[in-house]
Write an enzyme that holds these catalytic residues in place. Structure first.
Site, PDB file in Angstrom:
ATOM      1  N   PHE A  46       0.922  -1.048  -0.179  1.00 22.07           N
ATOM      2  CA  PHE A  46      -0.157  -0.020  -0.116  1.00 22.07           C
ATOM      3  C   PHE A  46       0.894   1.126   0.030  1.00 22.07           C
ATOM      4  CE2 PHE A  46      -2.562   2.735   2.939  1.00 22.07           C
ATOM      5  CZ  PHE A  46      -3.628   3.150   1.945  1.00 22.07           C
ATOM      6  N   VAL A  47       2.000   1.459   0.942  1.00 18.94           N
ATOM      7  CA  VAL A  47       2.463   2.551   0.969  1.00 18.94           C
ATOM      8  C   VAL A  47       3.621   2.465   0.077  1.00 18.94           C
ATOM      9  CG1 VAL A  47       4.288   3.785   2.409  1.00 18.94           C
ATOM     10  CG2 VAL A  47       2.198   2.664   3.312  1.00 18.94           C
ATOM     11  N   ALA A 102       8.800  -2.762   3.787  1.00 21.20           N
ATOM     12  CA  ALA A 102       8.210  -4.476   4.081  1.00 21.20           C
ATOM     13  C   ALA A 102       8.068  -4.720   5.375  1.00 21.20           C
ATOM     14  CB  ALA A 102       9.121  -5.204   3.264  1.00 21.20           C
ATOM     15  N   ALA A 111       2.326  -7.034   8.402  1.00 23.34           N
ATOM     16  CA  ALA A 111       1.303  -6.135   8.936  1.00 23.34           C
ATOM     17  C   ALA A 111      -0.158  -6.434   8.676  1.00 23.34           C
ATOM     18  CB  ALA A 111       1.617  -4.667   8.280  1.00 23.34           C
ATOM     19  N   TYR A 169       2.701  -7.284  16.625  1.00 20.17           N
ATOM     20  CA  TYR A 169       2.893  -6.314  15.717  1.00 20.17           C
ATOM     21  C   TYR A 169       3.793  -5.333  16.307  1.00 20.17           C
ATOM     22  CZ  TYR A 169       2.481  -2.451  12.224  1.00 20.17           C
ATOM     23  OH  TYR A 169       2.740  -1.559  11.407  1.00 20.17           O
ATOM     24  N   LYS A 210       7.732  -3.833  15.948  1.00 24.70           N
ATOM     25  CA  LYS A 210       8.144  -2.574  15.489  1.00 24.70           C
ATOM     26  C   LYS A 210       9.127  -1.959  16.518  1.00 24.70           C
ATOM     27  CE  LYS A 210       6.129  -2.058  11.585  1.00 24.70           C
ATOM     28  NZ  LYS A 210       6.962  -1.810  10.260  1.00 24.70           N
TER      29      LYS A 210
HETATM   30  N1  LIG Z   1      -0.925   0.925   6.221  1.00 28.44           N
HETATM   31  C1  LIG Z   1      -1.085   1.305   7.549  1.00 28.44           C
HETATM   32  O1  LIG Z   1      -1.985   1.802   7.930  1.00 28.44           O
HETATM   33  C2  LIG Z   1       0.231   1.506   8.415  1.00 28.44           C
HETATM   34  C3  LIG Z   1       0.237   2.110   9.508  1.00 28.44           C
HETATM   35  C4  LIG Z   1       1.209   2.200  10.214  1.00 28.44           C
HETATM   36  C5  LIG Z   1       2.512   1.623   9.849  1.00 28.44           C
HETATM   37  N2  LIG Z   1       2.496   0.811   8.596  1.00 28.44           N
HETATM   38  C6  LIG Z   1       3.778   0.488   8.140  1.00 28.44           C
HETATM   39  O2  LIG Z   1       3.907   0.792   6.903  1.00 28.44           O
HETATM   40  C7  LIG Z   1       4.827  -0.106   6.428  1.00 28.44           C
HETATM   41  C8  LIG Z   1       4.055  -0.192   5.041  1.00 28.44           C
HETATM   42  O3  LIG Z   1       2.702  -0.854   5.118  1.00 28.44           O
HETATM   43  P1  LIG Z   1       1.602  -1.165   4.019  1.00 28.44           P
HETATM   44  O4  LIG Z   1       0.277  -0.701   4.467  1.00 28.44           O
HETATM   45  O5  LIG Z   1       2.139  -0.770   2.864  1.00 28.44           O
HETATM   46  O6  LIG Z   1       1.735  -2.918   4.161  1.00 28.44           O
HETATM   47  P2  LIG Z   1       1.302  -3.744   3.111  1.00 28.44           P
HETATM   48  O7  LIG Z   1       0.546  -3.264   2.038  1.00 28.44           O
HETATM   49  O8  LIG Z   1       1.175  -5.243   3.766  1.00 28.44           O
HETATM   50  O9  LIG Z   1       2.786  -4.189   2.237  1.00 28.44           O
HETATM   51  C9  LIG Z   1       3.694  -5.137   2.869  1.00 28.44           C
HETATM   52  C10 LIG Z   1       4.788  -5.239   1.702  1.00 28.44           C
HETATM   53  O10 LIG Z   1       5.887  -6.016   2.405  1.00 28.44           O
HETATM   54  C11 LIG Z   1       6.269  -7.036   1.470  1.00 28.44           C
HETATM   55  N3  LIG Z   1       6.502  -8.288   2.072  1.00 28.44           N
HETATM   56  C12 LIG Z   1       5.919  -9.035   2.820  1.00 28.44           C
HETATM   57  N4  LIG Z   1       6.880 -10.026   3.070  1.00 28.44           N
HETATM   58  C13 LIG Z   1       8.061  -9.962   2.499  1.00 28.44           C
HETATM   59  C14 LIG Z   1       9.055 -10.724   2.173  1.00 28.44           C
HETATM   60  N5  LIG Z   1       9.198 -11.983   2.900  1.00 28.44           N
HETATM   61  N6  LIG Z   1       9.919 -10.435   1.384  1.00 28.44           N
HETATM   62  C15 LIG Z   1       9.592  -9.309   0.786  1.00 28.44           C
HETATM   63  N7  LIG Z   1       8.674  -8.462   0.800  1.00 28.44           N
HETATM   64  C16 LIG Z   1       7.946  -8.861   1.527  1.00 28.44           C
HETATM   65  C17 LIG Z   1       4.841  -7.197   0.643  1.00 28.44           C
HETATM   66  O11 LIG Z   1       5.188  -7.669  -0.693  1.00 28.44           O
HETATM   67  P3  LIG Z   1       5.109  -9.070  -1.287  1.00 28.44           P
HETATM   68  O12 LIG Z   1       3.839  -9.776  -0.276  1.00 28.44           O
HETATM   69  O13 LIG Z   1       4.746  -9.010  -2.642  1.00 28.44           O
HETATM   70  O14 LIG Z   1       6.230  -9.809  -1.075  1.00 28.44           O
HETATM   71  C18 LIG Z   1       4.287  -5.791   0.455  1.00 28.44           C
HETATM   72  O15 LIG Z   1       4.918  -4.942  -0.548  1.00 28.44           O
HETATM   73  C19 LIG Z   1       4.976  -1.562   7.218  1.00 28.44           C
HETATM   74  O16 LIG Z   1       5.963  -1.431   7.763  1.00 28.44           O
HETATM   75  C20 LIG Z   1       3.644  -1.247   8.052  1.00 28.44           C
HETATM   76  O17 LIG Z   1       4.168  -1.785   9.290  1.00 28.44           O
HETATM   77  C21 LIG Z   1       1.433   0.845   7.742  1.00 28.44           C
END
Ligand SMILES: NC(=O)c1ccc[n+]([C@@H]2O[C@H](COP(=O)([O-])OP(=O)(O)OC[C@H]3O[C@@H](n4cnc5c(N)ncnc54)[C@H](OP(=O)(O)O)[C@@H]3O)[C@@H](O)[C@H]2O)c1
Length: 320
Positions: free
Chosen positions: A10-11, A72, A75, A143, A147
């Site tokens: 997403f991000v 990555a 989450a 989770y 972090k």
């Molecule tokens: N969205 C929110 O509301 C929010 C709020 C606070 C903090 N965050 C933090 O922001 C960051 C991005 O969040 P997001 O919402 O974009 O999460 P997301 O959509 O779940 O994306 C997670 C990413 O991590 C990658 N990933 C997971 N396992 C992997 C592996 N083994 N090897 C390589 N890549 C891997 C996934 O790609 P593949 O599955 O294609 O490998 C995906 O691109 C995270 O660190 C999250 O904790 C998010």
């Protein structure tokens, strides 16, 4: 060169798309090929499972990289399937972060930006005092614990590489998942929502504001060594959030008052205590530090971000 992990997420995908628009050189990394790489002329994507990549292999990939943005993570786990969830959080969110840091230092990367979470501070603001960076951490769920552990690992590398930690709250945008996606569906279906009596305040972050903050952390010399809480300027109550989203969707929200004890009882009966808690508790962020130090301010107000999100959600639905 900027190296972005979580490039299909997403991000991460929004960051890659923004950097592409700005014609800045970057590589994105994830296991699945992201939409922004589908028809790219030059290859800016590595397919990589970070769990099974050694720091030696990572170091090779980091040749010529100046900045890493580590998005990555494990989450958004709505239905846990792992036998040992804590171990799974530790493996990706902590151990991979450490391997990537090791590789980054060995490869001479200048800056490591880590996307953490406000969950490190806690799940709700005590006595309505907003969270700020100097408050003691209070992570609750596995989770958030992972972090916080990762943040501590990162601090241990601060003498070898510039580190920046961002702690966002829930980020919203057209492809938001989890509770946000459920809210969209409820608004579109004009479901009556028993949430009008909730008098809370919560900070959220519009995806485009998050991307703008990340770019400020990539570019600003004063970001080095800092931890920042980041959010939209305005905190909203749950009814305000839903009404504003609904405006973007093109409906008016169908909210009706329900006494809070009844709402909590519904949560217990349907085993949705956690979701009800998120809808009713307050979580307010004091994000003045990033504004003061980096002169970064969210380009979108929460109202504009939510309306844009609602509008884009409807457009995406039509396109699918
Ligand atoms: N969205 C929110 O509301 C929010 C709020 C606070 C903090 N965050 C933090 O922001 C960051 C991005 O969040 P997001 O919402 O974009 O999460 P997301 O959509 O779940 O994306 C997670 C990413 O991590 C990658 N990933 C997971 N396992 C992997 C592996 N083994 N090897 C390589 N890549 C891997 C996934 O790609 P593949 O599955 O294609 O490998 C995906 O691109 C995270 O660190 C999250 O904790 C998010």
């Amino acid at each position: 060169m900027i190296f972005i992990t979580g490039a299909s997420g997403f991000v991460g995908s929004a960051l890659c798309a923004a950097l592409r628009k700005q014609e800045r050189p970057f590589y994105g990394v994830s296991r699945t090929r992201p939409y922004w790489a589908a028809c790219s002329e030059e290859e800016a994507f590595f397919q990589l499972d970070l769990l099974s990549t050694s720091s030696i292999d990572l170091k090779e990939k980091l040749s010529g990289v100046k900045t890493i943005v580590h998005c990555a993570a494990r989450a958004h786990i709505m239905h846990e399937t792992e036998q040992d969830p804590e171990r799974a959080f530790q493996a990706l969110n902590v151990n991979v972060t450490q391997r990537l840091l090791e590789a980054a230092v060995a490869a001479g990367v200048k800056r490591f930006i880590f996307v953490s979470s406000v969950g490190v501070n806690g799940e709700k603001t005590p006595d309505n005092i907003p969270f700020h960076e100097h408050m003691p951490p209070h992570p609750k769920a596995p989770y958030a614990h992972s972090k916080w552990q990762a943040e501590q690992v990162i601090q241990g590398y601060a003498s070898k590489i510039e580190t920046v930690i961002l702690r966002p709250p829930l980020i919203y945008g057209p492809f938001a998942r989890g509770n946000f996606a459920a809210l969209f569906r409820a608004i579109q279906a004009r479901l009556p929502l028993p949430l009008a009596s909730i008098k809370n305040k919560r900070s959220f972050l519009f995806l485009e504001n998050m991307i703008s903050a990340l770019i400020a952390c990539i570019d600003h010399p004063k970001a080095a060594g800092e931890t920042f809480l980041v959010s939209d300027t305005e905190a909203l109550s749950t009814p305000e959030l839903i009404a504003t989203l609904a405006k973007g969707v093109g409906h008016s929200a169908f909210l009706w008052p329900c006494p809070m004890p009844a709402l909590h009882l519904v949560g217990v009966l349907f085993r949705k205590q956690e979701s009800i808690r998120r809808l009713t508790d307050s979580l307010v962020i004091d994000a003045r530090k990033i504004g003061n130090l980096l002169q970064w301010h969210p380009p979108y107000t929460a109202a504009k971000g939510l309306e844009k999100t609602g509008r884009n959600y409807v457009l995406c639905q039509k396109a699918l």
